[in-house]
Each structure stands twice: as structure tokens, then as C-alpha cells.
Design a protein around this motif. Structure first.
Motif, PDB file in Angstrom:
ATOM      1  N   PRO A  32       0.825  -1.223   0.000  1.00 30.37           N
ATOM      2  CA  PRO A  32       0.000   0.000   0.000  1.00 30.37           C
ATOM      3  C   PRO A  32       0.851   1.261   0.000  1.00 30.37           C
ATOM      4  O   PRO A  32       0.432   2.301  -0.500  1.00 30.37           O
ATOM      5  N   GLU A  33       2.063   1.141   0.549  1.00 30.75           N
ATOM      6  CA  GLU A  33       2.953   2.307   0.576  1.00 30.75           C
ATOM      7  C   GLU A  33       3.338   2.768  -0.822  1.00 30.75           C
ATOM      8  O   GLU A  33       3.641   3.953  -1.031  1.00 30.75           O
ATOM      9  N   ILE A  34       3.330   1.853  -1.796  1.00 28.21           N
ATOM     10  CA  ILE A  34       3.680   2.227  -3.169  1.00 28.21           C
ATOM     11  C   ILE A  34       2.658   3.221  -3.703  1.00 28.21           C
ATOM     12  O   ILE A  34       3.017   4.240  -4.307  1.00 28.21           O
ATOM     13  N   GLU A 146       8.045  11.312   2.693  1.00 28.48           N
ATOM     14  CA  GLU A 146       9.182  10.698   3.385  1.00 28.48           C
ATOM     15  C   GLU A 146       8.721   9.585   4.323  1.00 28.48           C
ATOM     16  O   GLU A 146       9.378   8.540   4.429  1.00 28.48           O
ATOM     17  N   ASP A 147       7.583   9.799   5.005  1.00 31.89           N
ATOM     18  CA  ASP A 147       7.054   8.781   5.914  1.00 31.89           C
ATOM     19  C   ASP A 147       6.657   7.527   5.140  1.00 31.89           C
ATOM     20  O   ASP A 147       6.983   6.407   5.555  1.00 31.89           O
ATOM     21  N   ALA A 154      11.053  -0.156   4.914  1.00 34.00           N
ATOM     22  CA  ALA A 154      11.055  -1.107   6.027  1.00 34.00           C
ATOM     23  C   ALA A 154      10.325  -2.394   5.634  1.00 34.00           C
ATOM     24  O   ALA A 154      10.787  -3.501   5.930  1.00 34.00           O
ATOM     25  N   ALA A 155       9.186  -2.236   4.955  1.00 32.28           N
ATOM     26  CA  ALA A 155       8.428  -3.407   4.518  1.00 32.28           C
ATOM     27  C   ALA A 155       9.227  -4.227   3.510  1.00 32.28           C
ATOM     28  O   ALA A 155       9.248  -5.464   3.568  1.00 32.28           O
ATOM     29  N   LEU A 156       9.895  -3.548   2.581  1.00 28.41           N
ATOM     30  CA  LEU A 156      10.703  -4.248   1.587  1.00 28.41           C
ATOM     31  C   LEU A 156      11.867  -4.985   2.247  1.00 28.41           C
ATOM     32  O   LEU A 156      12.234  -6.087   1.824  1.00 28.41           O
ATOM     33  N   ALA A 157      12.440  -4.366   3.284  1.00 26.57           N
ATOM     34  CA  ALA A 157      13.546  -5.020   3.986  1.00 26.57           C
ATOM     35  C   ALA A 157      13.060  -6.303   4.668  1.00 26.57           C
ATOM     36  O   ALA A 157      13.741  -7.336   4.636  1.00 26.57           O
ATOM     37  N   ASP A 158      11.860  -6.234   5.266  1.00 28.55           N
ATOM     38  CA  ASP A 158      11.292  -7.434   5.901  1.00 28.55           C
ATOM     39  C   ASP A 158      11.021  -8.521   4.864  1.00 28.55           C
ATOM     40  O   ASP A 158      11.303  -9.704   5.098  1.00 28.55           O
TER      41      ASP A 158
END
Length: 245
Positions: A32-34, A146-147, A154-158
Motif C-alpha cells: 500500500p505504501e507504493i 518521506e514517511d 522497512a516493509a521491503l527489507a522485511d
């Protein structure tokens, strides 16, 4: 194709890992961040354009104020020159009358210019407030962007960590299968998304279709080490005590 029933059952574990990897891939594309970032980027561009437009208006007003102040200074200088000339006593009666008339005209002109300048200054003050507001709005949009970017990263890193871990698990698990069985499983997975599934209560766990009597009869007759497939979707069917056969 034949394979030990215990080996066939391990296909379910492999399928579970592959399903998790597929979910990771899907989630990476559909975070959803995308969408939030795309929306935030549009907002930032819109706020930047709005700020540029308002700053342009402010710049135009600054130039108008400067021109007005220059013209007022010129009128005042002309007025001061005429007064000194009148006070010098070196002018005749007709020229004195002309100077008095010009002074009256200059005073009226100065009054008009000063009124116009006051109006310009009031407009400039309002536009300057709009500029401050537009800058605050732009900062908010940037913070939102930025948020969302931080949360996406962070989600991609997980997801990357999960993918790395489960890919390693899959590599280890794959070594425990005969080549022909693994190739058949992988080919089916690439074509239909699910390579193997449990048949439970006479229903294929891949396509969720309940098998007809003919298919059930064939499964019952098949040897325990026979690799069987769903007639509907082609997935390798793993038989257990839950299969209802």
C-alpha cells in the motif's frame, strides 16, 4: 512416475514454502505504501507548483512596489526642487504662478501614488501570508512522502529477509526429492502456480474442485508410491488419511 509416499508428503512442505515466496513477490508489488508514495509525489509536485505561482505573484508585486516607490521619490524630488526655486526669489511672477500650479499637481499626484502604494503593500502582505502557508503545505506533503518511503523501505527489507530465509530453506528441501519428481512439481508450479496439494475429503487442495467418482476410483486403485495428478488442474495430489479415499 513413482516416489515414496513419505517423499510425496514432503512436497506439501515445499509447496508451503513456495506459497510463502509467492506471497512475498505479490506483496512486494502491491505494498500500500507504493500507492501512498505515488499519491504523495503528486501532492508534492502540486504544492511545489502552487508555491512557485504564489512566489511569482509576490515577485511581481515586489517589482510593482519598487516602481511605485521610485515614482514617488521622483515626484518628491521634483516638488523639493520647485519649492527651492520658489524660495530662491529668482523667478518672476508668471513662473511663480506656474510653479505653484505644478506643486499642486505634484501633491495630488503624490497622494494618488501613495494610495496606490498602500494598496500594493496590503496585497503584498496578503500574498506573503499565502507564500508562508504554501511553504507549510509543501513541507507537510514532503513529510508525508518521506514517511511513506520509510515505511515502504522497512516493509521491503522485511520481505527481502523473509525471501532470503525461505529461499535458503527451499534450496535445502529441494535436495531431498528425486530429480524427476522435483522437475514435474516445478513445471506444474510455473504453469499453474501450485505444484502439489493435499487431497482432502476428496477435494483437490490446489483448484478446490471435488473429484468425481471416476477420479476417486482411480486414486483408490493407484499404488501408494504412484505420483497422481488432479485431472482438473494438473497438480500433484498428495494422499493422506485425510483424503477420504
Amino acid at each position: 512416475m513413482k516416489a515414496d509416499p513419505a517423499v510425496q508428503r514432503r512436497l506439501l512442505d515445499l509447496a508451503q514454502v513456495d506459497a510463502e515466496l509467492a506471497r512475498v513477490t505479490h506483496r512486494r508489488r502491491t505494498l500500500p505504501e507504493i500507492a501512498e508514495i505515488a499519491e504523495a509525489e503528486q501532492q508534492v509536485r502540486a504544492k511545489q507548483d502552487a508555491l512557485v505561482a504564489i512566489e511569482t505573484t509576490l515577485g511581481d508585486l515586489d517589482r510593482d512596489v519598487k516602481r511605485q516607490e521610485t515614482e514617488i521619490d521622483q515626484v518628491r524630488a521634483r516638488e523639493e526642487r520647485d519649492r527651492k526655486l520658489m524660495q530662491s526669489g529668482s523667478v518672476g511672477a508668471k513662473q511663480l504662478t506656474d510653479l505653484e500650479h505644478e506643486l499642486a499637481t505634484l501633491q495630488r499626484r503624490q497622494g494618488v501614488l501613495e494610495d496606490d502604494l498602500l494598496e500594493l503593500m496590503e496585497r503584498r502582505e496578503a500574498v506573503e501570508a499565502d507564500v508562508s502557508f504554501a511553504r507549510v503545505e509543501l513541507d507537510k506533503s514532503r513529510e508525508t512522502h518521506e514517511d511513506a518511503t520509510r515505511r515502504r523501505d522497512a516493509a521491503l527489507a522485511d520481505l527481502e529477509a523473509t525471501e532470503t530465509r525461505r529461499t535458503a530453506d527451499r534450496s535445502t528441501m529441494a535436495k531431498g526429492f528425486p530429480d524427476d519428481l522435483l522437475k514435474a512439481y516445478d513445471r506444474q508450479r510455473e504453469q499453474r502456480g501450485i505444484g502439489a496439494a493435499l487431497i482432502q475429503s476428496r477435494r483437490c487442495g490446489a483448484c478446490r474442485i471435488e473429484l468425481d467418482r471416476s477420479a476417486v476410483s482411480k486414486l483408490k486403485e493407484a499404488a501408494a508410491d504412484e505420483v497422481v495428478r488432479c485431472e482438473e488442474c494438473g497438480a500433484i495430489l498428495v494422499r493422506t488419511s485425510e483424503s477420504g479415499l
